[in-house]
Design a protein around this motif. Sequence first.
Motif, short mmCIF file in Angstrom:
data_model
loop_
_atom_site.label_atom_id
_atom_site.label_comp_id
_atom_site.label_asym_id
_atom_site.label_seq_id
_atom_site.Cartn_x
_atom_site.Cartn_y
_atom_site.Cartn_z
N ALA A 44 -33.11 25.95 -3.02
CA ALA A 44 -33.69 24.91 -3.88
C ALA A 44 -32.70 24.49 -4.97
O ALA A 44 -32.57 23.30 -5.28
N ILE A 45 -31.97 25.46 -5.52
CA ILE A 45 -30.97 25.14 -6.54
C ILE A 45 -29.87 24.26 -5.95
O ILE A 45 -29.45 23.27 -6.57
N VAL A 46 -29.43 24.59 -4.75
CA VAL A 46 -28.38 23.80 -4.10
C VAL A 46 -28.87 22.38 -3.82
O VAL A 46 -28.14 21.41 -4.01
N VAL A 47 -30.12 22.26 -3.38
CA VAL A 47 -30.67 20.92 -3.11
C VAL A 47 -30.75 20.11 -4.40
O VAL A 47 -30.42 18.92 -4.43
N LEU A 48 -31.18 20.74 -5.49
CA LEU A 48 -31.24 20.02 -6.76
C LEU A 48 -29.84 19.67 -7.28
O LEU A 48 -29.66 18.61 -7.91
N ILE A 61 -29.34 6.93 -6.13
CA ILE A 61 -30.59 7.57 -5.70
C ILE A 61 -31.68 6.52 -5.66
O ILE A 61 -31.92 5.82 -6.65
N THR A 62 -32.34 6.41 -4.54
CA THR A 62 -33.51 5.53 -4.42
C THR A 62 -34.75 6.36 -4.68
O THR A 62 -34.69 7.59 -4.79
N LEU A 69 -35.62 14.77 -2.10
CA LEU A 69 -34.86 15.94 -2.54
C LEU A 69 -35.64 16.81 -3.52
O LEU A 69 -35.67 18.03 -3.38
N VAL A 70 -36.28 16.19 -4.50
CA VAL A 70 -37.04 16.97 -5.47
C VAL A 70 -38.26 17.61 -4.80
O VAL A 70 -38.59 18.78 -5.07
#
Length: 144
Positions: A44-48, A61-62, A69-70
Amino acid sequence: MSTPEGSSTPEGDAEGGTPRFRPPVNDPWKGFRGVCAGTLILEAIVVLLALPVVATVGGGITWLSGVYLVGLALLMILGGGVQGRPWAMGYNFALQAALIAGFAVHPAIGAVGLLFGAVWAYLLYLKRDLTERIEQGLLPGQRD
């Protein structure tokens, strides 16, 4: 040869069936669930942290990519708390499939999904290996 109630011998039970061993002294599944939950939090940290990458390199970012992502990171954080459920590994792999589908948002997101997919494949291997070791009585504390 009789054994006290609740214990067994490696030779097998009274009917000559499969060998039974006592359960491990420490719960090995507790540690495995912790590793899975920690992996989800790290993921989750990597995705954020991929949000600025998508914003800078991916053309901005759209609403769709931001919510994707969030929302995915939130599902991963929440997934850390359900690792004791029988369906947890299926949930984890569903999250991986959703992350790999992130190629539609940005190729870097899909690459992160492939990387963590390999981590989850290894965790699945470890789960199967742990199950076999318990059945064979090879964990510490299962034998005298």
